[in-house]
Design a protein around this motif. Sequence first.
Motif, mmCIF file in Angstrom:
data_model
loop_
_atom_site.group_PDB
_atom_site.id
_atom_site.type_symbol
_atom_site.label_atom_id
_atom_site.label_comp_id
_atom_site.label_asym_id
_atom_site.label_seq_id
_atom_site.Cartn_x
_atom_site.Cartn_y
_atom_site.Cartn_z
ATOM 1 N N ALA A 190 3.452 -3.188 16.712
ATOM 2 C CA ALA A 190 4.087 -2.338 17.738
ATOM 3 C C ALA A 190 3.187 -2.238 18.956
ATOM 4 N N ASN A 191 1.907 -2.143 18.716
ATOM 5 C CA ASN A 191 0.980 -1.952 19.832
ATOM 6 C C ASN A 191 0.787 -3.199 20.681
ATOM 7 N N LEU A 192 1.370 -4.313 20.252
ATOM 8 C CA LEU A 192 1.339 -5.530 21.077
ATOM 9 C C LEU A 192 2.555 -5.605 22.006
ATOM 10 N N ALA A 193 3.460 -4.651 21.875
ATOM 11 C CA ALA A 193 4.697 -4.697 22.672
ATOM 12 C C ALA A 193 4.394 -4.402 24.135
ATOM 13 N N PRO A 194 5.257 -4.908 25.020
ATOM 14 C CA PRO A 194 5.097 -4.545 26.435
ATOM 15 C C PRO A 194 5.424 -3.065 26.633
ATOM 16 N N SER A 195 4.791 -2.454 27.625
ATOM 17 C CA SER A 195 5.122 -1.054 27.930
ATOM 18 C C SER A 195 4.879 -0.805 29.405
ATOM 19 N N VAL A 196 5.680 0.071 29.970
ATOM 20 C CA VAL A 196 5.596 0.328 31.407
ATOM 21 C C VAL A 196 4.186 0.853 31.755
ATOM 22 N N GLY A 197 3.524 0.169 32.683
ATOM 23 C CA GLY A 197 2.166 0.564 33.086
ATOM 24 C C GLY A 197 1.133 0.430 31.985
ATOM 25 N N LEU A 198 1.478 -0.255 30.918
ATOM 26 C CA LEU A 198 0.642 -0.339 29.702
ATOM 27 C C LEU A 198 0.378 1.071 29.136
ATOM 28 N N SER A 199 1.455 1.861 29.143
ATOM 29 C CA SER A 199 1.325 3.267 28.741
ATOM 30 C C SER A 199 1.425 3.480 27.233
ATOM 31 N N GLN A 200 1.953 2.519 26.497
ATOM 32 C CA GLN A 200 2.150 2.655 25.037
ATOM 33 C C GLN A 200 2.669 4.052 24.678
ATOM 34 N N PRO A 201 3.845 4.417 25.226
ATOM 35 C CA PRO A 201 4.308 5.810 25.087
ATOM 36 C C PRO A 201 4.982 6.116 23.755
ATOM 37 N N TRP A 202 4.987 5.169 22.821
ATOM 38 C CA TRP A 202 5.672 5.386 21.544
ATOM 39 C C TRP A 202 4.837 6.242 20.612
ATOM 40 N N ARG A 203 5.531 7.067 19.843
ATOM 41 C CA ARG A 203 4.888 7.833 18.766
ATOM 42 C C ARG A 203 5.748 7.676 17.514
ATOM 43 N N PHE A 204 5.173 7.091 16.491
ATOM 44 C CA PHE A 204 5.851 6.895 15.208
ATOM 45 C C PHE A 204 5.471 8.064 14.312
ATOM 46 N N VAL A 205 6.451 8.763 13.810
ATOM 47 C CA VAL A 205 6.204 9.941 12.974
ATOM 48 C C VAL A 205 6.701 9.621 11.560
ATOM 49 N N THR A 206 5.788 9.411 10.630
ATOM 50 C CA THR A 206 6.237 9.099 9.272
ATOM 51 C C THR A 206 6.729 10.377 8.604
ATOM 52 N N VAL A 207 7.767 10.223 7.807
ATOM 53 C CA VAL A 207 8.369 11.385 7.144
ATOM 54 C C VAL A 207 8.235 11.165 5.638
ATOM 55 N N GLU A 208 7.279 11.867 5.048
ATOM 56 C CA GLU A 208 7.005 11.690 3.614
ATOM 57 C C GLU A 208 7.470 12.897 2.802
ATOM 58 N N ASP A 209 7.547 14.030 3.452
ATOM 59 C CA ASP A 209 7.885 15.278 2.778
ATOM 60 C C ASP A 209 9.372 15.278 2.360
ATOM 61 N N GLU A 210 9.624 15.524 1.064
ATOM 62 C CA GLU A 210 10.998 15.441 0.552
ATOM 63 C C GLU A 210 11.897 16.501 1.192
ATOM 64 N N GLY A 211 11.343 17.678 1.480
ATOM 65 C CA GLY A 211 12.151 18.730 2.113
ATOM 66 C C GLY A 211 12.622 18.301 3.496
ATOM 67 N N ARG A 212 11.743 17.683 4.248
ATOM 68 C CA ARG A 212 12.140 17.214 5.596
ATOM 69 C C ARG A 212 13.141 16.064 5.478
ATOM 70 N N ARG A 213 12.932 15.177 4.498
ATOM 71 C CA ARG A 213 13.895 14.074 4.317
ATOM 72 C C ARG A 213 15.278 14.622 3.984
#
Length: 225
Positions: free
Chosen positions: A58-81
């Motif tokens: 993901a971090n090799l992807a192009p991004s505007v201004g090389l800002s890498q504005p993505w945030r991946f939030v893993t969801v492991e908690d069963e209650g949240r799922r």
Amino acid sequence: MSLSDPGLTLAPRPHAPPEFDAGFRGQLHQLFRWRRDVRHFRPDPVSHEQFHALLDVANLAPSVGLSQPWRFVTVEDEGRREAIRTNFQHANACALASQGKRAGLYARLKLEGLREAPCQFALFSLPDPEQGHGLGRQTMPETLAYSAVMAVYSVWLAARAEGLGLGWVSILEPEAVAGILDIPREWKFLGYFCLGYPRSEAETPELESEGWEHRREADICLIRR
Ligand SMILES: Cc1cc2nc3c(=O)[nH]c(=O)nc-3n(C[C@H](O)[C@H](O)[C@H](O)COP(=O)(O)O)c2cc1C
């Protein structure tokens, strides 16, 4: 003087650019053809190492201004799922209600793998990242979201090359998802993703084999001026 002598500085060895031959191009085309949106998963786990290797891509992807504005939030908690599943059911019931004469077909579609997918994450883009110093997005702030989508498409292809499948779930309410995951309200929700080993492989999109829609040829998206 030996090579391990700290007084000896070596010029960095230039990396020769790779040569992508016809065999590679053929394989790459197969990757594009055989990437699928996956909703049926085997229970086999996805290791942290595998997931982190995908984030490196993901971090090799192009991004505007090389800002890498993505945030991946893993969801492991069963209650949240569970809360995500409940929100999907609500959003999907609303979507079904708006379908009119296609409602019967819509109701039969499986549009998520939220119960089976061993690895799940949400993707957000930052609203005003310091990184990139604002370059490229003054007139088009939405380029931050576009950048994050580039990143997840890179993950999608890389996952497929590893034998993994990814499914995009957008039938969710962004405000509710931010609340469930305790994410700042100003972050833009782009999608919720199910990752795991697919139950089967197909060259045809599932929505096509289920009779919902079919992929068309290149000339429908080309407008000449
Ligand atoms: C932005 C976006 C949102 C999507 N949301 C969903 C979704 O909520 N549920 C679903 O089953 N598929 C979703 N998909 C997957 C598409 O249905 C799928 O890409 C399309 O049918 C083509 O199939 P393929 O990806 O296997 O080629 C989404 C895809 C994109 C790009």
